[in-house]
Design a protein around this motif. Structure first.
Motif: not given
Length: 365
Positions: A190-210
């Motif tokens: 779950a912690a890694l998924l959180l890191c992946g989400g905030i990182g993804l938010g740099l290139v695709n904010y909507a997907a990152g928030t998901l």
């Protein structure tokens, strides 16, 4: 254990000054938030409304966590981190050119993170690594703020900082429960998924928030199921209060994650307000209320007397936040407006109760 014996008057003064700076960040951040909500009050400084997020995430929470970590490491240089963060926020308020404020905040957060990395190197474990990664998220978020990225993107990194720091601390305390490797791996996933989400938010904010939303729900469920707080509800006094505060905060963390999933990609507006404040107010401040009877005496070297008065701000915090979030989701402007004001009043009441519970005379004996 007597927490006052090893603290010199000069060190106590330094810690008190940094705590005062953190509280000043809280007060100014609350004022900025109320102005942003629509209360017709003077902004005190032209840039104040735009600094609501930095004041709360860095000026208050970052400084407070930095002081706590400096106390834990026992190294005098570690206090430079929260000091730079507090001074950087002040420069941002003054509107200093060249983004000098965000730069100092970034440097200060890097020093705080060095403390966390040093702890992870000395005691390699899931919980120390989690807290160090949380510190790294704070540094990256502050760096993005300095570089001029939108604050809604930066806020995801600040969420990662606070959630991973707090969850790492709770994971540390869960060691006495002797959790199985599988249970610990679920937390780390779950912690890694959180890191992946905030990182993804740099290139695709909507997907990152998901991704962030799913991760926050996972962390909230894990903490609710495996944190030692659930087993401390049967205890009395301060232990029960802490357990109730922690568990209530986990509920709000899950709500914040669910709101990110319900309306992904929100950059402003009522749904964004509901999601963000479910996390920053409902979760983070519940954690602060829970740990205040332990953290403040340890930092100041001044005993504190716990009483059931601490339940009042805890209950009122959740009720006022419920009013605010309901106003956000239902399009009920008065509920949102008054809920925000009551949030601020409750936090002021918490400060008063905390200060009046300290016993400085006992520390001087």
């Amino acid at each position: 254990m007597n927490i006052t014996t090893s603290i010199t008057p000069r060190m106590r003064l330094l810690r008190a000054a940094l705590l005062i700076a953190a509280v000043a960040g809280l007060l100014l951040g609350m004022w900025a938030g109320l102005v942003r909500l629509g209360w017709p009050w003077p902004p005190l400084a032209p840039v104040l409304p735009m600094l609501h997020g930095p004041l709360m995430a860095c000026g208050f929470l970052g400084t407070l966590i930095g002081v706590e970590r400096a106390v834990g490491t026992g190294k005098h240089w570690a206090y430079l981190g929260p000091a730079l963060v507090a001074f950087g926020v002040l420069l941002a308020l003054l509107g200093m050119p060249g983004n000098a404020g965000p730069l100092l905040v970034t440097l200060g957060s890097a020093i705080v993170t060095l403390v966390l990395v040093g702890l992870a190197r000395l005691h390699p474990a899931n919980y120390t690594v989690t807290m160090a990664v949380g510190g790294g998220a704070w540094v990256i978020g502050n760096l993005l703020w300095w570089l001029g990225w939108p604050l809604y993107v930066v806020a995801l990194w600040w969420i990662g900082f606070l959630v991973l720091t707090i969850a790492g601390e709770r994971l540390e305390l869960s060691r006495m429960l002797k959790l199985t490797p599988t249970v610990q791996r679920v937390f780390m996933a779950a912690a890694l998924l959180l890191c992946g989400g905030i990182g993804l938010g740099l290139v695709n904010y909507a997907a990152g928030t998901l991704g962030v939303g799913v991760a926050l729900i996972g962390i909230a469920v894990w903490l609710g199921a495996y944190d030692i707080a659930r087993r401390r509800l049967k205890a009395g006094g301060q232990a029960r209060f802490m357990a109730a505060a922690l568990l209530s905060g986990y509920v709000w963390l899950g709500i914040g994650g669910a709101l990110f999933l319900w309306h992904p990609g929100q950059m402003a507006g009522p749904y964004y307000d509901a999601a963000l404040h479910s996390i920053f107010l409902g979760f983070v401040f519940a954690m602060i209320l829970a740990h205040a009877p332990i953290v403040f005496p340890a930092v100041l070297g001044i005993p504190m007397v716990y009483s059931n008065r601490f339940y009042a701000p805890l209950v009122l915090l959740h009720l006022s936040l419920l009013l605010r979030v309901t106003g956000d989701l239902a399009g009920w402007w008065p509920g949102r407006l008054w809920g925000g004001l009551l949030n601020a009043i409750v936090l002021l009441a918490f400060l008063v109760i905390t200060v009046t519970s300290l016993r400085p005379r006992a520390a001087s004996r």
